[in-house]
Design an enzyme around this catalytic site. Structure first.
Site, PDB file in Angstrom:
ATOM      1  N   ARG A 113       9.598   9.094   3.971  1.00 28.26           N
ATOM      2  CA  ARG A 113       9.178   7.880   4.662  1.00 28.26           C
ATOM      3  C   ARG A 113      10.029   6.700   4.190  1.00 28.26           C
ATOM      4  NH1 ARG A 113       3.184   6.315   2.162  1.00 28.26           N
ATOM      5  NH2 ARG A 113       3.740   6.547  -0.010  1.00 28.26           N
TER       6      ARG A 113
ATOM      7  N   ASN B 109       4.264  -1.483   5.615  1.00 25.92           N
ATOM      8  CA  ASN B 109       3.477  -0.946   4.501  1.00 25.92           C
ATOM      9  C   ASN B 109       4.288  -1.024   3.219  1.00 25.92           C
ATOM     10  OD1 ASN B 109       0.977   0.652   3.710  1.00 25.92           O
ATOM     11  ND2 ASN B 109       2.595   1.935   2.848  1.00 25.92           N
ATOM     12  N   GLU B 110       3.704  -1.578   2.187  1.00 24.84           N
ATOM     13  CA  GLU B 110       4.335  -1.614   0.856  1.00 24.84           C
ATOM     14  C   GLU B 110       5.850  -1.765   0.956  1.00 24.84           C
ATOM     15  OE1 GLU B 110       3.025   1.626  -1.603  1.00 24.84           O
ATOM     16  OE2 GLU B 110       1.090   0.682  -1.961  1.00 24.84           O
TER      17      GLU B 110
ATOM     18  N   GLU C  35      -5.753  -0.849  -0.984  1.00 24.08           N
ATOM     19  CA  GLU C  35      -5.721   0.588  -1.257  1.00 24.08           C
ATOM     20  C   GLU C  35      -6.054   0.833  -2.717  1.00 24.08           C
ATOM     21  OE1 GLU C  35      -2.096   2.687  -0.586  1.00 24.08           O
ATOM     22  OE2 GLU C  35      -1.717   1.718   1.327  1.00 24.08           O
TER      23      GLU C  35
ATOM     24  N   TRP D  35       0.633  11.871  -7.419  1.00 23.89           N
ATOM     25  CA  TRP D  35       2.060  11.655  -7.670  1.00 23.89           C
ATOM     26  C   TRP D  35       2.400  11.425  -9.139  1.00 23.89           C
ATOM     27  CZ3 TRP D  35       1.101   6.815  -9.273  1.00 23.89           C
ATOM     28  CH2 TRP D  35       0.142   6.066  -8.584  1.00 23.89           C
TER      29      TRP D  35
ATOM     30  N   GLU E 141       0.828  14.282   0.651  1.00 24.34           N
ATOM     31  CA  GLU E 141      -0.320  13.718  -0.070  1.00 24.34           C
ATOM     32  C   GLU E 141      -1.614  14.510   0.148  1.00 24.34           C
ATOM     33  OE1 GLU E 141       0.619   9.377  -1.286  1.00 24.34           O
ATOM     34  OE2 GLU E 141       0.253   9.358   0.869  1.00 24.34           O
ATOM     35  N   LYS E 142      -1.474  15.803   0.429  1.00 28.52           N
ATOM     36  CA  LYS E 142      -2.699  16.578   0.693  1.00 28.52           C
ATOM     37  C   LYS E 142      -3.583  16.704  -0.542  1.00 28.52           C
ATOM     38  CE  LYS E 142      -0.144  20.964   0.470  1.00 28.52           C
ATOM     39  NZ  LYS E 142       1.168  20.276   0.277  1.00 28.52           N
ATOM     40  N   PHE E 143      -2.996  16.572  -1.742  1.00 28.70           N
ATOM     41  CA  PHE E 143      -3.831  16.623  -2.950  1.00 28.70           C
ATOM     42  C   PHE E 143      -4.381  15.244  -3.338  1.00 28.70           C
ATOM     43  CE2 PHE E 143      -1.700  20.724  -3.643  1.00 28.70           C
ATOM     44  CZ  PHE E 143      -2.800  21.500  -3.979  1.00 28.70           C
ATOM     45  N   HIS E 144      -3.951  14.197  -2.631  1.00 33.29           N
ATOM     46  CA  HIS E 144      -4.461  12.854  -2.945  1.00 33.29           C
ATOM     47  C   HIS E 144      -5.898  12.766  -2.445  1.00 33.29           C
ATOM     48  CE1 HIS E 144      -4.890   8.513  -3.020  1.00 33.29           C
ATOM     49  NE2 HIS E 144      -3.746   8.428  -3.671  1.00 33.29           N
TER      50      HIS E 144
HETATM   51  C1  GAL Z   1       0.493   3.849  -1.375  1.00 28.99           C
HETATM   52  C2  GAL Z   1       0.840   3.964   0.089  1.00 28.99           C
HETATM   53  C3  GAL Z   1      -0.096   4.896   0.830  1.00 28.99           C
HETATM   54  C4  GAL Z   1      -0.315   6.143   0.031  1.00 28.99           C
HETATM   55  C5  GAL Z   1      -0.873   5.758  -1.311  1.00 28.99           C
HETATM   56  C6  GAL Z   1      -1.325   6.895  -2.181  1.00 28.99           C
HETATM   57  O1  GAL Z   1       1.609   3.511  -2.112  1.00 28.99           O
HETATM   58  O2  GAL Z   1       0.825   2.714   0.711  1.00 28.99           O
HETATM   59  O3  GAL Z   1       0.446   5.200   2.106  1.00 28.99           O
HETATM   60  O4  GAL Z   1       0.874   6.844  -0.087  1.00 28.99           O
HETATM   61  O5  GAL Z   1       0.091   5.017  -1.992  1.00 28.99           O
HETATM   62  O6  GAL Z   1      -0.293   7.584  -2.777  1.00 28.99           O
END
Ligand code: GAL
Length: 655
Positions: free
Chosen positions: A103, A141-142, A298, A306, A346-349
């Site tokens: 991304r 985003n960020e 968030e 991560w 990010e499936k484990f998030h």
């Molecule tokens: C942020 C991001 C989200 C998601 C989140 C969790 O940095 O804006 O899209 O990736 O982290 O890792």
């Protein structure tokens, strides 16, 4: 109070959406960030927009009473875009390309990326500006999260234009950058390149300008999208999500362009002290736009995915960190993300709706927090903060340049000062040296290395007006171009401090930056690191000496009275215990006290809108010694004891 999270319905069949809305209502969700990474779903090819699905989910959310923070969806261009226009891809300092397949693969200054992003944002804004579900706009985003700086040819063109705007003619740039050194003189702006891979260290003034340019280029992109939203008739508040004290962007220079500040925050739940780091970020966000509540946009409901190892949060820890944000000025608690993804990076998030379903502790805690937040009284933005801690992005960039007496992490040191203040249960705003400091009883300014004349005058005026300043080593060294002033060091603040710094006296670094000096402090002593500066005293009073090392017996800690104000100078950087000892002494002198006494280290106490928030950030239950003369208004649980990760809000003190 906003409550919700990133909602990515494009990852799911529409049959799931009704269940999503039912569960959102059960959890008390009233806001979702929609479409943040939906570009590829909205636009399958250039010129082909598919809004049917977005129409349907917006209508459903509205019917369910859930507001939408609608994204402009520009955060990640689809593969078709970089296939058709490879020039939109960013490059690193060595010229390597960041490709699509992850991304954020775009160069912020690429005219083609900007055109495509403008078309997308325009189409979304025109279609939904008046949709009743849309209560806020989430631009991109960020910014810069993965691509901290772009060194592409597009960046080079834009950097030159930025430099022309700043300097007008090339000789002004040569003078500002000191290009007489190492044969770097430029004959034309066209000769300037971004600070790409070089044989040795790159010109520090040029690097500093490149960092300013990078922050400004991203801001320009944000402004472009915001103006598109406004032109389409979108009158809702517009924001983008910040990332705490993120190095590449000077968020202070952005704050005026955001209608409200939004922050993403992922403290490590396995680190028992990470709530202090979170407190710093919350104080920073509040201070970027004083008087305007910010939103925690968030955070993770449970584990992230991560880090090398991604611990779950302890029971209650998520709520404790959420209430901390509210106590420190937030009017919204949001998460990444609503429903856990079944595939992808990010499936484990963790998510508000975990993959394991609603029979989980995470879901129960999400529902409980939604209920508790809805039960809080309406709060003004006012947070009691008697202290200002100075943090300045541009100074940070300059401090962290190479070729200095000693290398150190500016942010880590600022955070240590904040932690030392936090351990005393005192709240600090995080301010810039140009800000109006007059309302603070104490201002703590760690290594004000880069200082403009205007900043120096502002800090001196604060002391002359009766303020108490603590300045530490490596301060008042260079101007805004990273150049020494004529006539030595401490040239602007020397009169206020009653001294001049003669030499920085770097201490050797061992593996843990632990080569230290001892500084006397009354009958006790403290440990200094990194610098042991040699001072020329003019009319300062010595209150501490170096007890060992090269400068044994020389002054290390001084003060000077300026009318009713006092300026302290510390010729080293103390360790955290030393920071605590020094600030405790200064706070006592300046009448700075915590809102309540005798709290344990891991319990924090903050006053917002007159209410006292007491939050237990540990697994150890804690029984407050009294109700502090206040009536409890809300709590994580009933009873006198604040359990592990529990919290309580006490009403206004009886006057
Ligand atoms: C942020 C991001 C989200 C998601 C989140 C969790 O940095 O804006 O899209 O990736 O982290 O890792």
């Amino acid at each position: 109070m906003y409550y919700g999270g990133d909602y990515n319905p494009e990852q799911w069949p529409e049959s799931v959406w009704d269940d999503d809305i039912r569960l959102m209502r059960a959890a008390g969700v009233n806001l979702v960030s929609l479409g943040v990474f939906a570009w590829a779903r909205i636009q399958r090819a250039e010129g082909e927009f598919d809004f049917g699905w977005l129409d349907r989910i917006l209508d459903k959310l509205h019917a369910g009473g859930i507001g939408v923070n609608l994204a402009t969806a520009t955060a990640s261009p689809p593969p078709w875009a970089s296939r058709a226009y490879p020039e939109i891809l960013p490059k690193d300092a060595s010229g390597a390309t960041y490709w699509h397949g992850s991304r954020q693969a775009y160069a912020p200054t690429s005219p083609v990326y900007r055109r495509l992003a403008a078309e997308l944002a325009g189409a979304i804004a025109e279609r939904y500006a008046c949709h009743p579900a849309v209560v806020m706009w989430h631009v991109n985003n960020e910014y810069g999260c993965h691509v901290h700086a772009d060194y592409s040819d597009n960046a080079a063109v834009a950097f030159r234009a930025w430099l022309r705007g700043r300097y007008g003619d090339i000789e002004a740039l040569n003078d500002a950058w000191g290009t007489a050194f190492w044969s770097q003189r430029y004959g034309d702006f066209e000769e300037v390149v971004p600070p790409r891979l070089t044989p040795s260290s790159v010109n520090p003034s040029g690097l500093l300008d490149f960092k300013r340019f990078t922050s400004d280029a991203l801001l320009d992109l944000y402004r472009m999208e915001k103006s598109i939203i406004r032109a389409a008739g979108g009158a809702q508040p517009v924001t983008t999500n910040f990332i705490g004290a993120f190095e590449p962007i000077d968020y202070r220079s952005w704050a005026a362009d955001l209608d409200l500040v939004a922050d993403d925050s992922y403290p490590d739940p396995a680190d028992a002290e990470s709530f202090r780091e979170a407190a710093f970020d919350r104080d920073l966000m509040r201070s970027l736009k004083p008087g305007v509540p910010w939103v925690l946009m968030e955070q993770a409901p449970d584990a992230v995915n991560w880090r090398a190892s991604n611990s779950p949060k302890a029971p209650g820890q998520m709520a404790a960190l959420s209430v901390q944000a509210v106590a420190r000025g937030a009017d919204g608690v949001m998460f990444f993300q609503w429903r856990q993804s079944r595939s992808g990076s990010e499936k484990f998030h963790s998510a508000m709706v975990p993959h394991a379903g609603t029979g989980t502790r995470t879901w129960r805690e999400i529902v409980e927090l939604g209920r508790n937040l809805a039960g809080l009284p309406r709060l003004s933005a006012e947070v009691d903060a008697p202290v200002a801690l100075i943090y300045d992005w541009q100074n940070r960039w300059a401090v962290e340049n190479s070729d200095h007496p000693v290398r150190f992490d500016y942010l880590a040191v600022v955070r240590q000062w904040h932690a030392a203040i936090h351990r005393q249960h005192v709240t600090a705003d995080i301010r810039h040296p140009d800000d109006d400091l007059s309302k603070y009883a104490v201002v703590i300014a760690p290594q004000l290395y880069l200082l403009t004349d205007a900043s120096a005058a502002n800090v001196a005026a604060y002391v002359a007006g009766g303020g108490t300043l603590l300045l530490s080593a490596f301060s008042d060294v260079v101007d805004e171009h990273d150049r020494f002033a004529a006539g030595g060091f401490t040239t602007r603040l020397g009169a206020t401090l009653g001294l001049r710094v003669r030499d920085f006296g770097a201490l050797p670094l061992d593996a843990h930056d632990r080569t230290t000096v001892t500084v006397s402090l009354g009958d006790a002593s403290m440990t200094g690191r990194l610098f042991a500066e040699e001072l020329d005293l003019i009319d300062a009073t010595v209150i501490g000496h170096f007890r060992d090392g090269r400068l044994q017996g020389h002054p290390a800690f001084t003060s000077r009275t300026n009318g009713s104000g006092t300026a302290y100078y510390l010729a080293t950087i103390p360790d955290e215990d030393g920071m605590r000892a020094v600030t405790a002494r200064i706070f006592a002198g300046a009448g700075v006290r915590p809102p309540v006494d005798r709290l344990p280290q891991h319990v924090e106490a903050v006053v917002r809108d007159g209410r006292l928030f007491v939050i237990n950030h540990s697994g150890q239950p804690f029984t407050p010694p009294s109700s502090f003369g206040r009536r409890p208004e809300a709590a994580s649980e009933a009873g006198d004891t604040i359990g592990a990760y529990g919290w309580r809000v006490f009403g206004r003190a009886a006057s």
